[in-house]
Design a protein around this motif. Structure first.
Motif, PDB file in Angstrom:
ATOM      1  N   VAL A  27       4.553  56.249  70.627  1.00  8.24           N
ATOM      2  CA  VAL A  27       4.107  55.144  69.778  1.00  8.24           C
ATOM      3  C   VAL A  27       5.059  54.878  68.613  1.00  8.24           C
ATOM      4  N   ASN A  28       5.834  55.886  68.213  1.00 13.75           N
ATOM      5  CA  ASN A  28       6.811  55.672  67.129  1.00 13.75           C
ATOM      6  C   ASN A  28       8.109  55.028  67.593  1.00 13.75           C
ATOM      7  N   PHE A  29       8.401  55.095  68.860  1.00 12.13           N
ATOM      8  CA  PHE A  29       9.720  54.694  69.354  1.00 12.13           C
ATOM      9  C   PHE A  29      10.150  53.284  68.953  1.00 12.13           C
ATOM     10  N   PRO A  30       9.277  52.273  69.031  1.00 16.96           N
ATOM     11  CA  PRO A  30       9.738  50.927  68.670  1.00 16.96           C
ATOM     12  C   PRO A  30      10.063  50.742  67.193  1.00 16.96           C
ATOM     13  N   HIS A  31       9.665  51.702  66.352  1.00 19.77           N
ATOM     14  CA  HIS A  31       9.832  51.538  64.902  1.00 19.77           C
ATOM     15  C   HIS A  31      11.144  52.098  64.363  1.00 19.77           C
ATOM     16  N   TYR A  32      11.908  52.787  65.190  1.00 17.42           N
ATOM     17  CA  TYR A  32      13.194  53.307  64.712  1.00 17.42           C
ATOM     18  C   TYR A  32      14.192  52.165  64.550  1.00 17.42           C
ATOM     19  N   LYS A  33      14.721  52.038  63.342  1.00 19.61           N
ATOM     20  CA  LYS A  33      15.684  50.970  63.054  1.00 19.61           C
ATOM     21  C   LYS A  33      17.002  51.510  62.514  1.00 19.61           C
ATOM     22  N   LYS A  34      16.944  52.580  61.719  1.00 20.54           N
ATOM     23  CA  LYS A  34      18.136  53.092  61.042  1.00 20.54           C
ATOM     24  C   LYS A  34      18.709  54.342  61.704  1.00 20.54           C
ATOM     25  N   ALA A  35      18.024  54.878  62.680  1.00 20.39           N
ATOM     26  CA  ALA A  35      18.514  56.073  63.363  1.00 20.39           C
ATOM     27  C   ALA A  35      19.689  55.726  64.269  1.00 20.39           C
ATOM     28  N   THR A  36      20.605  56.684  64.423  1.00 22.88           N
ATOM     29  CA  THR A  36      21.695  56.504  65.380  1.00 22.88           C
ATOM     30  C   THR A  36      21.325  57.076  66.743  1.00 22.88           C
ATOM     31  N   ARG A  37      20.418  58.050  66.719  1.00 20.80           N
ATOM     32  CA  ARG A  37      19.941  58.687  67.946  1.00 20.80           C
ATOM     33  C   ARG A  37      18.665  59.453  67.622  1.00 20.80           C
ATOM     34  N   VAL A  38      17.743  59.500  68.592  1.00 22.37           N
ATOM     35  CA  VAL A  38      16.493  60.242  68.420  1.00 22.37           C
ATOM     36  C   VAL A  38      16.346  61.251  69.553  1.00 22.37           C
ATOM     37  N   ASP A  39      16.156  62.511  69.193  1.00 23.99           N
ATOM     38  CA  ASP A  39      15.810  63.551  70.151  1.00 23.99           C
ATOM     39  C   ASP A  39      14.332  63.850  69.955  1.00 23.99           C
ATOM     40  N   ALA A  40      13.520  63.520  70.944  1.00 24.97           N
ATOM     41  CA  ALA A  40      12.066  63.614  70.818  1.00 24.97           C
ATOM     42  C   ALA A  40      11.525  64.708  71.725  1.00 24.97           C
ATOM     43  N   ILE A  41      10.774  65.650  71.141  1.00 25.49           N
ATOM     44  CA  ILE A  41      10.194  66.715  71.952  1.00 25.49           C
ATOM     45  C   ILE A  41       8.711  66.453  72.171  1.00 25.49           C
ATOM     46  N   GLU A  42       8.251  66.747  73.390  1.00 26.81           N
ATOM     47  CA  GLU A  42       6.833  66.584  73.743  1.00 26.81           C
ATOM     48  C   GLU A  42       6.508  67.545  74.887  1.00 26.81           C
ATOM     49  N   VAL A  68       8.806  55.926  59.818  1.00 25.68           N
ATOM     50  CA  VAL A  68       9.836  56.000  60.856  1.00 25.68           C
ATOM     51  C   VAL A  68      11.051  55.162  60.480  1.00 25.68           C
ATOM     52  N   ASN A  69      10.832  54.054  59.818  1.00 24.95           N
ATOM     53  CA  ASN A  69      11.940  53.194  59.419  1.00 24.95           C
ATOM     54  C   ASN A  69      12.847  53.853  58.388  1.00 24.95           C
ATOM     55  N   GLU A  70      12.335  54.890  57.706  1.00 23.89           N
ATOM     56  CA  GLU A  70      13.139  55.604  56.715  1.00 23.89           C
ATOM     57  C   GLU A  70      14.034  56.669  57.351  1.00 23.89           C
ATOM     58  N   ALA A  71      13.759  57.018  58.589  1.00 20.98           N
ATOM     59  CA  ALA A  71      14.533  58.068  59.261  1.00 20.98           C
ATOM     60  C   ALA A  71      15.924  57.538  59.612  1.00 20.98           C
ATOM     61  N   THR A  72      16.947  58.249  59.165  1.00 24.36           N
ATOM     62  CA  THR A  72      18.325  57.798  59.370  1.00 24.36           C
ATOM     63  C   THR A  72      19.145  58.856  60.101  1.00 24.36           C
ATOM     64  N   GLY A  73      20.292  58.421  60.615  1.00 21.03           N
ATOM     65  CA  GLY A  73      21.206  59.338  61.293  1.00 21.03           C
ATOM     66  C   GLY A  73      20.616  59.871  62.585  1.00 21.03           C
ATOM     67  N   ARG A  74      20.969  61.107  62.905  1.00 25.07           N
ATOM     68  CA  ARG A  74      20.394  61.728  64.092  1.00 25.07           C
ATOM     69  C   ARG A  74      19.010  62.258  63.726  1.00 25.07           C
ATOM     70  N   VAL A  75      18.016  61.871  64.498  1.00 24.78           N
ATOM     71  CA  VAL A  75      16.613  62.143  64.161  1.00 24.78           C
ATOM     72  C   VAL A  75      15.985  63.052  65.200  1.00 24.78           C
ATOM     73  N   LEU A  76      15.204  64.015  64.726  1.00 25.79           N
ATOM     74  CA  LEU A  76      14.364  64.843  65.587  1.00 25.79           C
ATOM     75  C   LEU A  76      12.927  64.387  65.422  1.00 25.79           C
ATOM     76  N   GLU A  77      12.274  64.028  66.522  1.00 26.59           N
ATOM     77  CA  GLU A  77      10.844  63.727  66.454  1.00 26.59           C
ATOM     78  C   GLU A  77      10.075  64.873  67.112  1.00 26.59           C
ATOM     79  N   ILE A  78       9.126  65.414  66.373  1.00 24.56           N
ATOM     80  CA  ILE A  78       8.308  66.525  66.841  1.00 24.56           C
ATOM     81  C   ILE A  78       7.018  65.975  67.439  1.00 24.56           C
ATOM     82  N   GLY A  79       6.751  66.302  68.698  1.00 25.85           N
ATOM     83  CA  GLY A  79       5.510  65.859  69.330  1.00 25.85           C
ATOM     84  C   GLY A  79       5.430  64.347  69.449  1.00 25.85           C
ATOM     85  N   SER A  80       6.321  63.775  70.211  1.00 29.46           N
ATOM     86  CA  SER A  80       6.407  62.306  70.301  1.00 29.46           C
ATOM     87  C   SER A  80       5.264  61.675  71.077  1.00 29.46           C
TER      88      SER A  80
END
Length: 198
Positions: A45-60, A29-41
């Protein structure tokens, strides 16, 4: 979808998270950069690990899991928006995302081929894809055991397939696989790849 599975999910996964999964998630997750799509969030549990993303769109698609994830949004350093949609029909424009994250979700997607096509559609060319999945083991006996247990497991665990060949599926699609790390004798794979669509 049953109500009991989302309620026990975090508790059931705690031993695995503490032993290995948390480290794997954090690295990917820390490698994900820019605008991020998370599939099946899931429960977020991944949310606290985003550091380099500018925004996360998470589908569930599971409303109970999505509701549980809202508390973890507060623990994130980045903006996160959740959506109650399925991976096979994403409500985003073409070439939107710089990175895609999917952890322990492809086992439950009803049509994983269509999901990957949709991920490729909404991802920019050369977008990074980070996956952590349990898969069918490349072992004669253990693989057959997974095949035999899958029908029961599907009913018990909200549509989870024990024997999905997610790596094989990715290889059949238009993606470039750059790294695969194996855990627990190949039961779990951490996969890094990139979108090749133009």
């Amino acid at each position: 979808m049953g109500k009991w599975f989302p309620r026990i999910y975090d508790i059931a996964m705690t031993p695995f998270e503490q032993a290995t999964f948390k480290k794997v998630r954090k690295t990917l997750v820390n490698e994900a950069t820019g605008r991020v799509l998370e599939i099946g969030s899931g429960t977020g549990v991944n949310f606290p690990h985003y550091k380099k993303a500018t925004r996360v769109d998470a589908i569930e698609p599971n409303p109970l899991m999505r509701k549980q994830s809202l508390k973890r949004i507060k623990q994130s350093r980045v903006r996160i928006q959740t959506y109650s949609v399925q991976a096979e029909k994403l409500p985003f424009d073409d070439n939107t995302f710089d990175s895609v994250v999917a952890t322990l979700v492809f086992c439950t997607i009803p049509d994983p081929v269509q999901a990957i096509k949709e991920i490729q559609r909404v991802s920019k060319p050369e977008a990074s894809l980070f996956l952590f999945e349990h898969v069918r083991m490349d072992h004669p006996l253990l693989g057959r055991m997974q095949d035999g247990l899958t029908p029961i497991w599907l009913r018990m665990c909200d549509g989870c397939h024990l024997n999905r060949d997610t790596l094989g599926l990715l290889k059949s699609m238009n993606v470039s696989i750059s790294r695969v790390d194996s855990l627990y004798r190949g039961l779990f794979l951490a996969i890094e790849c990139s979108n090749n669509t133009q």
